[in-house]
Design a protein around this motif. Structure first.
Motif, short mmCIF file in Angstrom:
data_model
loop_
_atom_site.label_atom_id
_atom_site.label_comp_id
_atom_site.label_asym_id
_atom_site.label_seq_id
_atom_site.Cartn_x
_atom_site.Cartn_y
_atom_site.Cartn_z
N GLY A 1 0.81 -1.21 0.00
CA GLY A 1 0.00 0.00 0.00
C GLY A 1 0.84 1.25 0.00
N THR A 2 0.24 2.35 0.47
CA THR A 2 0.91 3.65 0.48
C THR A 2 0.87 4.25 1.89
OG1 THR A 2 -1.15 4.74 -0.16
CG2 THR A 2 0.36 4.14 -1.93
N PRO A 3 1.86 5.08 2.23
CA PRO A 3 1.87 5.69 3.57
C PRO A 3 0.88 6.83 3.68
CG PRO A 3 3.72 6.51 2.28
CD PRO A 3 3.04 5.47 1.43
N ARG A 4 0.42 7.08 4.88
CA ARG A 4 -0.43 8.24 5.14
C ARG A 4 0.48 9.40 5.53
NH1 ARG A 4 -5.51 5.68 8.63
NH2 ARG A 4 -6.24 4.23 6.99
N LEU A 5 0.87 10.16 4.54
CA LEU A 5 1.82 11.24 4.75
C LEU A 5 1.10 12.54 5.12
CD1 LEU A 5 4.26 10.69 1.74
CD2 LEU A 5 4.73 10.22 4.14
N GLU A 6 1.58 13.17 6.16
CA GLU A 6 1.09 14.50 6.54
C GLU A 6 2.16 15.53 6.13
OE1 GLU A 6 0.15 17.12 10.57
OE2 GLU A 6 0.71 15.01 10.73
N GLU A 7 1.77 16.45 5.26
CA GLU A 7 2.72 17.46 4.78
C GLU A 7 2.74 18.64 5.74
OE1 GLU A 7 3.23 18.35 0.37
OE2 GLU A 7 2.32 20.21 1.09
N VAL A 8 3.93 19.03 6.18
CA VAL A 8 4.09 20.11 7.16
C VAL A 8 5.10 21.12 6.61
CG1 VAL A 8 4.79 20.69 9.51
CG2 VAL A 8 3.65 18.50 9.04
N VAL A 9 4.71 22.40 6.64
CA VAL A 9 5.64 23.46 6.24
C VAL A 9 6.57 23.75 7.40
CG1 VAL A 9 5.88 25.85 5.51
CG2 VAL A 9 4.00 24.45 4.61
N SER A 10 7.86 23.60 7.15
CA SER A 10 8.83 23.74 8.25
C SER A 10 9.72 24.96 8.11
CB SER A 10 9.72 22.50 8.30
OG SER A 10 10.42 22.33 7.08
N GLY A 11 9.55 25.77 7.08
CA GLY A 11 10.39 26.94 6.90
C GLY A 11 10.26 27.50 5.49
#
Length: 361
Positions: A270-280
């Motif tokens: 399957g595929t990962p449940r990625l959470e996109e986070v702005v870090s800079g």
């Protein structure tokens, strides 16, 4: 009276290093005794087999002889490594059960077919190329680097690797025997306590579509993660932490990826449940400097104060003091990080495979 031969093989001319036919008048002759004295007869035979296609002229080059000698050194190092592990095995050979071991035998089977076809067609250069690619790339660079951890482990799956290696070295010696007979004889005598030249040509076939497919995936994934460690300035044996490998179907690698990478490596379908986070923010000073000049510092402070959504979808203007300043196109891009289940991860995409590497060990 019938013909006095069934087939005729015509070789090309041997050229000197100057590109002309070797002759006394040109003083470009290299005596075979000189080559054999420095590098041995087998290195000379490799040069003759691999130097050119049958029927073509072949130019002598010392670098080719040196490369042949180095290949034999590589082979000897492989053989010594393998024998160091096989010497500890007693009793009947164990069945080959683990993924990368089966993959090796699939690749060996393909190499036997390729070399056999080449030899039957008198394409000695093609045969030698196939042997070199298998021994150097498949066996040494791919397989041994992946299986090494299991060979040193006190694990029942070690026997599978030893059986695969014994079969591989047996077949490889017999493939090498017509080209480098002295080297092949030395190795085979240590392996089997008899002469390789009394053996038959290898008739080895091994088909396993799943092992070919999953093994290729394992090899590619481990190679990319080793490159990731190198790019990060990490030693190859440095701990990598938690690694998840997401593929279209489950892969059972017997823990080889984890041992090869010093990581807690696991496969998942399957595929990962990625959470996109702005870090800079990454600023493009080639645009900001010439466009905003004295306002550049205030502009960057204003951008850094924006929320994550505005960093991903920049506004048309930002406020510096009481003044609205247009945002130049391409002046900044957000730094994006990813998380899985709250853990920050690096993400590698390898075709249809996604790999996440946790930042915490």
């Amino acid at each position: 009276m019938g013909p006095t031969w069934d087939e005729i093989l015509v070789n090309g001319m041997v050229l000197g290093e100057d590109g002309f036919k070797m002759s006394k008048s040109r003083s470009n002759i290299i005596a075979p005794e000189e080559i054999v004295g420095q590098y041995g007869a087998d290195a000379l035979r490799q040069w003759g087999a691999g130097g050119a296609a049958i029927g073509s002229d072949i130019m002598f080059n010392w670098n080719d002889v040196v490369a042949a000698s180095r290949f034999q050194t590589k082979l000897w190092n492989i053989f010594r490594f393998v024998m160091g592990h096989l010497e500890t095995v007693t009793g009947e050979p164990a069945p080959v059960t683990e993924l990368i071991d089966r993959w090796l035998l699939v690749r060996l089977s393909e190499t036997v077919a390729e070399v056999t076809a080449a030899m039957e067609g008198y394409q000695f250069d093609r045969a030698l190329k196939a042997i070199r690619e298998f021994a150097w790339n498949t066996l040494a660079d791919d397989y041994v680097e992946i299986v090494k951890g299991r060979l040193y482990a006190d694990d029942s799956s070690r026997a599978s690797a030893c059986s695969a290696l014994r079969t591989t070295m047996d077949v490889l010696c017999r493939l090498l025997a017509p080209i480098i007979p002295h080297f092949a004889e030395e190795c085979y005598h240590n392996l089997a306590a008899r002469s390789v030249h009394a053996e038959t040509w290898p008739d080895f076939a091994y088909a396993d579509d799943e092992a070919r497919r999953h093994g290729d995936l394992l090899v590619k994934t481990v190679a990319e993660l080793r490159r990731y460690k190198h790019d990060k300035g990490m030693a190859l044996n440095a701990p990598l932490g938690h690694v998840m490998i997401y593929a279209s179907e489950p892969v059972d690698d017997a823990g080889d990826a984890g041992r090869a990478l010093a990581a807690d490596a696991r496969w998942s379908a399957g595929t990962p449940r990625l959470e996109e986070v702005v870090s800079g923010v990454n600023f493009n000073m080639a645009i900001i400097g010439p466009t905003l000049r004295k306002q550049a510092r205030g502009f960057m402070e204003a951008v850094q104060a924006l929320g994550p959504e505005l960093l991903k979808n920049p506004p048309a203007t930002v406020t510096i003091g009481d003044e609205e300043i247009p945002v130049p196109s391409g002046s900044f891009t957000p730094k994006v990080a990813y998380r899985v289940a709250g853990e920050e991860v690096d993400v590698l995409t390898l075709g249809d495979v996604i790999v996440t590497i946790g930042h915490s060990s």
